[in-house]
Design an enzyme around this catalytic site. Structure first.
Site, PDB file in Angstrom:
ATOM      1  N   ASN A 131       1.472   1.863   6.918  1.00  0.00           N
ATOM      2  CA  ASN A 131       0.847   1.095   5.853  1.00  0.00           C
ATOM      3  C   ASN A 131       0.966   1.961   4.502  1.00  0.00           C
ATOM      4  OD1 ASN A 131       0.922  -1.476   7.203  1.00  0.00           O
ATOM      5  ND2 ASN A 131      -1.009  -0.556   8.277  1.00  0.00           N
ATOM      6  N   ARG A 140       0.775  -1.131   0.053  1.00  0.00           N
ATOM      7  CA  ARG A 140      -0.096  -0.023   0.049  1.00  0.00           C
ATOM      8  C   ARG A 140       0.956   1.274   0.007  1.00  0.00           C
ATOM      9  NH1 ARG A 140      -3.702  -1.150   4.640  1.00  0.00           N
ATOM     10  NH2 ARG A 140      -2.231  -2.776   5.329  1.00  0.00           N
TER      11      ARG A 140
HETATM   12  C1  UD1 Z   1      -0.166  -7.475  12.941  1.00  0.00           C
HETATM   13  C2  UD1 Z   1      -0.895  -8.484  13.986  1.00  0.00           C
HETATM   14  C3  UD1 Z   1      -2.062  -7.466  14.579  1.00  0.00           C
HETATM   15  C4  UD1 Z   1      -1.765  -6.239  15.197  1.00  0.00           C
HETATM   16  C5  UD1 Z   1      -0.786  -5.376  14.363  1.00  0.00           C
HETATM   17  C6  UD1 Z   1      -0.324  -4.153  14.899  1.00  0.00           C
HETATM   18  C7  UD1 Z   1      -0.633 -10.392  13.007  1.00  0.00           C
HETATM   19  C8  UD1 Z   1      -1.149 -11.617  12.276  1.00  0.00           C
HETATM   20  N1  UD1 Z   1      -1.367  -9.529  13.309  1.00  0.00           N
HETATM   21  O1  UD1 Z   1      -1.141  -7.243  11.681  1.00  0.00           O
HETATM   22  O2  UD1 Z   1      -2.699  -8.392  15.656  1.00  0.00           O
HETATM   23  O3  UD1 Z   1      -2.748  -5.536  15.685  1.00  0.00           O
HETATM   24  O4  UD1 Z   1       0.091  -6.376  13.466  1.00  0.00           O
HETATM   25  O5  UD1 Z   1       0.271  -3.481  13.958  1.00  0.00           O
HETATM   26  O6  UD1 Z   1       0.489 -10.480  13.609  1.00  0.00           O
HETATM   27  N2  UD1 Z   1       6.072  -9.435   8.331  1.00  0.00           N
HETATM   28  C9  UD1 Z   1       7.006 -10.414   8.093  1.00  0.00           C
HETATM   29  N3  UD1 Z   1       6.790 -11.607   7.332  1.00  0.00           N
HETATM   30  C10 UD1 Z   1       5.657 -12.141   7.054  1.00  0.00           C
HETATM   31  C11 UD1 Z   1       4.431 -11.069   7.361  1.00  0.00           C
HETATM   32  C12 UD1 Z   1       4.569  -9.900   7.935  1.00  0.00           C
HETATM   33  O7  UD1 Z   1       8.083 -10.095   8.207  1.00  0.00           O
HETATM   34  O8  UD1 Z   1       5.341 -13.009   6.551  1.00  0.00           O
HETATM   35  C13 UD1 Z   1       6.217  -8.208   8.956  1.00  0.00           C
HETATM   36  C14 UD1 Z   1       5.817  -7.067   8.128  1.00  0.00           C
HETATM   37  O9  UD1 Z   1       7.032  -6.599   7.305  1.00  0.00           O
HETATM   38  C15 UD1 Z   1       5.417  -6.225   9.208  1.00  0.00           C
HETATM   39  C16 UD1 Z   1       5.147  -7.029  10.197  1.00  0.00           C
HETATM   40  O10 UD1 Z   1       5.613  -8.264  10.047  1.00  0.00           O
HETATM   41  O11 UD1 Z   1       6.335  -5.356   9.468  1.00  0.00           O
HETATM   42  C17 UD1 Z   1       3.534  -6.982  10.468  1.00  0.00           C
HETATM   43  O12 UD1 Z   1       3.087  -7.600   9.409  1.00  0.00           O
HETATM   44  P1  UD1 Z   1       1.557  -7.083   8.796  1.00  0.00           P
HETATM   45  O13 UD1 Z   1       1.270  -7.843   7.790  1.00  0.00           O
HETATM   46  O14 UD1 Z   1       1.722  -5.444   8.837  1.00  0.00           O
HETATM   47  O15 UD1 Z   1       0.535  -7.257  10.006  1.00  0.00           O
HETATM   48  P2  UD1 Z   1      -0.813  -6.393  10.426  1.00  0.00           P
HETATM   49  O16 UD1 Z   1      -2.080  -6.655   9.363  1.00  0.00           O
HETATM   50  O17 UD1 Z   1      -0.199  -5.163  10.434  1.00  0.00           O
HETATM   51 CA    CA Z   2       1.245  -3.360   9.765  1.00  0.00          CA
END
Ligand code: UD1
Ligand code: CA
Length: 466
Positions: A224, A15
Site C-alpha cells: 500500500n 498511499r
Molecule cells: C482486502 C480484503 C481484506 C484482506 C486484504 C488482503 C476486502 C473488502 N477486503 O482489503 O479482507 O485482508 O484485502 O490484502 O476485499 N480493487 C478493485 N476495485 C475496487 C476495490 C479494490 O479492483 O473497487 C482492488 C485493488 O486495486 C486491490 C485489491 O482490489 O488490488 C484489494 O483492494 P484493497 O482496497 O487494497 O483491499 P484491502 O483493504 O487491502
Molecule cells: Ca490492499
C-alpha cells in the site's frame, strides 16, 4: 478442470503518493502486477482477466498478451470488481482464482496448492489465511464452533473482540464461479466504506467455505505504501540471489547485490558488493563482476572481469577486462580478450579480438581491429556539429598518446600514429601518421630571459629614487 483467474487491479493506491498506478510500480525489473500474473501463469491458469480502473490505459498497455482487461468504473469495492471480472470471464471455467494485483510475493506453487485444496474439498470457496502477530488492517477470519469459516470482517468494521483475532484474510480465493456470482448479486454495501466487499459473499455461498492457512506470512505481503514496496523488493531480491547462488554463483556479500528477475549468471562467477544487474543482462561462467558495477540489458561471455563500471546495452566477450571506471554506452561490442580500461568511454563501437583501449579515451562510432592498442587519451571526434561520422582502425595498429581521429577517417592495418597527432586524413596499411607542429629548441633561453628581467627591475627602481 479448467481454471480461470481474476486479478483485481482497479484501485487507486492513494498511499503510494505517485502519478504511476500502484500496480505498475516495478520490483526487481517487473511490475507489481507482472509478478502476480507470473504466479498465475506458473500455476497453469488458462484464462486470466485483469480488472482495471485507475490509470486503465497505462495498466492495459502493460498487460502481457493473453490477459483480458475488464474495466471497472467506478470502483465500488472488491466484490464489485470480482463481478466485473466474472462477467469478462464468462462461462469458460469451472474453478476461478480471485486475487489482488498488489501482492507480488505470491507464488505459483502456493496458488497451485490453493486450487488443489479447493478441488479436493468440494467447497463452494477456499480462502487463503495467515496468522499474523500484528493483523493490522487486514480482514479478520471469523470461524464457527465447528472450525469452519463463517465470514471475514474488515478491520474498520470489526468489534474489539473480532479485532483480537490473529487469523487474517490474505485476499486470495479459489471458488466455483457460478456460486460466487450468485452470492455476489446479494451482497450489499452497508459498511464503513460503503463498498461491495468480496468477503461479504462468503456467508451467502451455497456450500461450505474452507480455509487454507499458510505458514509463511511474508508471501502474502500486500503493498500500500513505498515502505511496503521496499519490504517486498527485499524479499524478492533474497529469492533471486538465493536462486543464483544455488545455481553456482558466488556472492561474498549478497545483501549488496541487486538483480532483476530476467538476469542470468553462469557458474563460478563472482558478484562482488555494489553490483546491480538490471534488465535482460546475461553473464557467463567464471567472471568477476564488481565491486561497484551497474549493467543494464547487456551480455558478458565467460572468464571476463568488470570492475567499478557502468555498462548499458553492450556486449562483452570472453576473457575481456573492463574498468575500473569505464563507461560502456549502448552498442559497445568487445570481442574476446578485448580490454577497456580506466576512464574510458565507448559508444556504438566495436573492439576486435585482443584490442585494447587502456586509459582516458573516448571511442564513439568506431571500429577497432584485432590486437590494436589505442594510446592514452585518444579521442574519436565523431561529431562535426551536425552529423555523426565513423572512425575505422585496422588490425595491430598502435596509436600514440593524445591522438584525435577526426571522423570520417580510416587507419589501415599495422598503422602507427605519433603522439599528439590530430589525424584528419586516412592512413594506409603499414604507415606512420603524424600530424603535429615540429618542436623548436632555443638554447640559452632561460639565462637570457632572467638577465633581461633583472635589468628591467633595476631601471624601474632607479627611476623611483630620482
Ligand atoms: C482486502 C480484503 C481484506 C484482506 C486484504 C488482503 C476486502 C473488502 N477486503 O482489503 O479482507 O485482508 O484485502 O490484502 O476485499 N480493487 C478493485 N476495485 C475496487 C476495490 C479494490 O479492483 O473497487 C482492488 C485493488 O486495486 C486491490 C485489491 O482490489 O488490488 C484489494 O483492494 P484493497 O482496497 O487494497 O483491499 P484491502 O483493504 O487491502
Ligand atoms: Ca490492499
Amino acid at each position: 478442470m479448467s481454471v480461470g483467474a481474476i486479478v483485481l487491479a482497479a484501485g487507486q493506491g492513494t498511499r503510494m503518493r505517485s502519478r504511476v498506478p500502484k500496480v505498475l510500480h516495478p520490483l526487481a525489473g517487473r511490475t507489481m502486477l507482472g509478478w502476480v500474473l507470473a504466479a498465475v501463469a506458473d500455476a497453469g491458469v488458462e484464462h486470466v482477466v485483469a480488472v482495471i480502473g485507475h490509470g486503465a490505459d497505462d495498466v492495459r498497455a502493460a498487460l502481457p498478451e493473453g490477459v483480458v482487461p475488464a474495466v471497472q468504473d467506478p470502483q465500488r469495492g472488491t466484490g464489485h470488481a470480482a463481478q466485473v471480472g466474472l462477467d469478462a470471464l464468462g462461462q469458460r471455467c469451472d474453478t476461478v482464482l480471485v486475487l489482488c494485483g498488489d501482492t507480488p510475493l505470491l507464488t505459483g506453487e502456493l496458488l497451485g496448492r490453493l486450487l488443489a485444496a479447493q478441488g479436493e474439498s468440494g467447497a463452494a470457496l477456499t480462502v487463503l489465511t495467515a496468522e499474523l502477530d500484528d493483523p493490522a488492517a487486514y480482514g479478520r477470519v471469523i470461524r464457527g464452533t465447528d472450525g469452519g469459516v463463517q465470514r471475514v470482517i474488515e478491520a474498520r468494521d470489526a468489534t474489539p473482540q473480532q479485532l483480537a483475532v490473529r487469523e487474517i484474510n490474505v485476499g486470495v480465493y479459489a471458488a466455483d464461479p457460478a456460486g460466487l456470482r450468485s452470492a455476489l448479486d446479494n451482497v450489499g454495501s452497508a459498511n464503513a466504506q460503503e463498498e461491495v466487499y468480496l468477503p461479504d459473499a462468503l456467508p451467502l455461498l451455497d456450500g461450505p467455505v474452507t480455509a487454507l492457512p499458510i505458514d509463511d506470512p511474508a508471501v502474502v505481503l500486500g503493498i500500500n505504501t513505498r515502505v511496503e514496496l521496499a519490504a517486498c523488493e527485499a524479499v524478492l531480491q533474497e529469492r533471486l540471489r538465493e536462486e543464483l547462488m544455488l545455481g553456482g554463483v558466488t556472492m561474498p556479500d549478497p545483501a549488496r547485490v541487486h538483480v532483476d528477475v530476467s538476469v542470468r549468471v553462469g557458474p563460478d562467477t563472482v558478484l562482488w558488493p555494489g553490483t546491480a544487474l538490471r534488465g535482460d543482462t546475461q553473464i557467463g561462467a567464471d567472471c568477476e563482476i564488481g565491486p561497484d558495477v551497474t549493467m543494464i540489458d547487456s551480455a558478458v561471455g565467460d572468464g571476463t572481469t568488470v570492475v567499478a563500471s557502468h555498462v548499458v546495452e553492450s556486449e562483452i566477450g570472453d576473457g575481456c577486462e573492463v574498468g575500473p571506471y569505464a563507461r560502456l554506452r549502448p552498442d559497445s561490442r568487445l570481442a574476446a580478450g578485448a580490454r577497456v580500461g580506466t576512464y574510458v568511454e565507448t559508444k556504438n563501437a566495436g573492439l576486435g579480438p585482443g584490442a585494447r583501449v587502456p586509459h582516458l579515451s573516448y571511442i564513439g562510432d568506431a571500429e577497432i581491429g584485432e590486437y590494436s592498442n589505442i594510446g592514452a587519451g585518444n579521442i574519436t571526434a565523431n561529431y562535426d556539429g551536425f552529423r555523426k561520422h565513423r572512425t575505422t582502425i585496422g588490425a595491430r595498429v598502435k596509436t600514440g598518446s593524445d591522438c584525435v581521429f577526426v571522423a570520417p577517417v580510416r587507419l589501415g592495418d599495422d598503422v602507427m600514429t605519433g603522439a599528439g597527432s590530430i589525424i584528419t586524413d586516412d592512413v594506409p596499411d603499414g604507415s606512420l601518421g603524424i600530424a603535429r607542429a615540429r618542436q623548436s629548441v632555443i638554447e640559452g633561453f632561460t639565462a637570457r630571459a632572467a638577465a633581461k628581467a633583472r635589468r628591467a627591475a633595476e631601471e624601474a627602481s632607479g627611476e623611483g629614487q630620482s
